[in-house]
Write an enzyme that holds these catalytic residues in place. Structure first.
Site, PDB file in Angstrom:
ATOM      1  N   ARG A 178       9.303  43.400  22.125  1.00 18.01           N
ATOM      2  CA  ARG A 178       9.297  43.961  20.769  1.00 18.01           C
ATOM      3  C   ARG A 178       8.410  45.202  20.702  1.00 18.01           C
ATOM      4  O   ARG A 178       8.775  46.194  20.081  1.00 18.01           O
ATOM      5  CB  ARG A 178       8.833  42.913  19.758  1.00 18.01           C
ATOM      6  N   CYS A 240       0.618  42.970  13.975  1.00 21.52           N
ATOM      7  CA  CYS A 240       1.734  42.298  14.632  1.00 21.52           C
ATOM      8  C   CYS A 240       2.998  42.679  13.876  1.00 21.52           C
ATOM      9  O   CYS A 240       3.149  43.824  13.463  1.00 21.52           O
ATOM     10  CB  CYS A 240       1.516  40.787  14.671  1.00 21.52           C
TER      11      CYS A 240
END
Length: 283
Positions: A178, A240
């Site tokens: 990611r 995050c």
């Protein structure tokens, strides 16, 4: 006192008047799963904290991330409903990954509580130890707890944009796929904030999802702190996807005895709401 508590110590404390347990199990893939798991069986005395209903605020499309911080007034009411006050000993647990528990732990610390611990190994460790479960929904005597949130432990997108152009460490808790932009199963834009380093939260633990020792965690995170001539720390900024697993890295740093880092609560899902903000891809 360690920020972690083992199942045998918690078992000895069950029933203490000052103890409050919070079950924070939650699945991003099935938002109803955690509540159902709680109703199917939980540690006696635990209340349920839903990530989206209790541990997050209202999403403003195109402005906030997926899990903005809760409104302080509403969060205070939730803490009061759970019977939590300044003298309460709180233990938080999740399925054992410690991600949701870390988010709840961070919020309780943000709210000024000084005795908050995370159950090491979570619900799984409790079950594996053969300890009792219940389906009884906990009822608590309400408290009158009020707090002033500690915004010194957070930064805004504007702060991050400035810091990304300086030397402050910006730590991305997501996995490498990611971070690099090779895979993005949740958010509409892939990649990371320019200048950020990939520090996956999963690497704070061993294969059994137990946190590494403080010495190991110190070695992992100490390099992201720098000391100016004044002796003051330059502290890392954690983010995050939506401000949840970043708290796992923060918990790991605190377990290592390092000073509080700061959290970018909006994280990647907020950052990409403004197309003018830069995006980086690659390792």
């Amino acid at each position: 006192m360690s920020l972690l508590i083992e199942v045998d110590e918690l078992a000895e404390k069950l029933g203490e008047p000052s103890l409050r347990l919070i079950d924070a199990r939650f699945s991003l893939q099935d938002i109803n799963l955690g509540n159902q798991q709680y109703r199917d069986g939980h540690i006696p005395g635990a209340v349920y904290a839903d990530l989206e209903q209790d541990l997050s605020g209202t999403i403003a499309p195109g402005i906030t991330g997926r899990h903005p911080l809760p409104d302080p007034v509403q969060f205070a009411k939730r803490l009061q409903f759970w019977g939590i006050s300044e003298t309460t000993q709180v233990v938080v647990y999740d399925d054992g990954s410690h991600a949701m528990a870390a988010r709840c732990w961070w919020l309780l610390e943000w709210a000024g509580l000084s005795s908050v611990r995370v159950l090491h190994g979570g619900f799984k460790a409790w079950v594996d130890a053969g300890l009792p479960l219940t389906r009884k929904i906990a009822k608590c005597d309400p408290s009158d707890y009020a707090f002033t949130p500690c915004y010194q432990r957070t930064v805004t997108a504007g702060d991050v944009l400035m810091l990304s152009q300086q030397s402050a460490a910006l730590l991305d808790a997501r996995g490498l796929e990611r971070y690099a932009g090779r895979s993005e199963p949740i958010d509409p834009v892939a990649g990371h904030i320019p200048g950020a380093l990939c520090i996956p939260f999963t690497e704070n633990m061993d294969v059994n999802n137990r946190f590494f020792s403080p010495d190991v965690l110190t070695e992992r995170f100490r390099r992201f702190y720098s000391t100016a001539d004044t002796g003051e720390y330059s502290r890392p900024v954690c983010y995050c996807g939506s401000g949840v697993t970043a708290c796992h890295n923060i918990l790991a740093m605190r377990l290592a005895g390092l000073p509080w880092p700061t959290l970018y609560p909006g994280s990647w899902s907020e950052w990409i709401t403004d197309p003018a903000r830069p995006v980086a891809t690659g390792d």
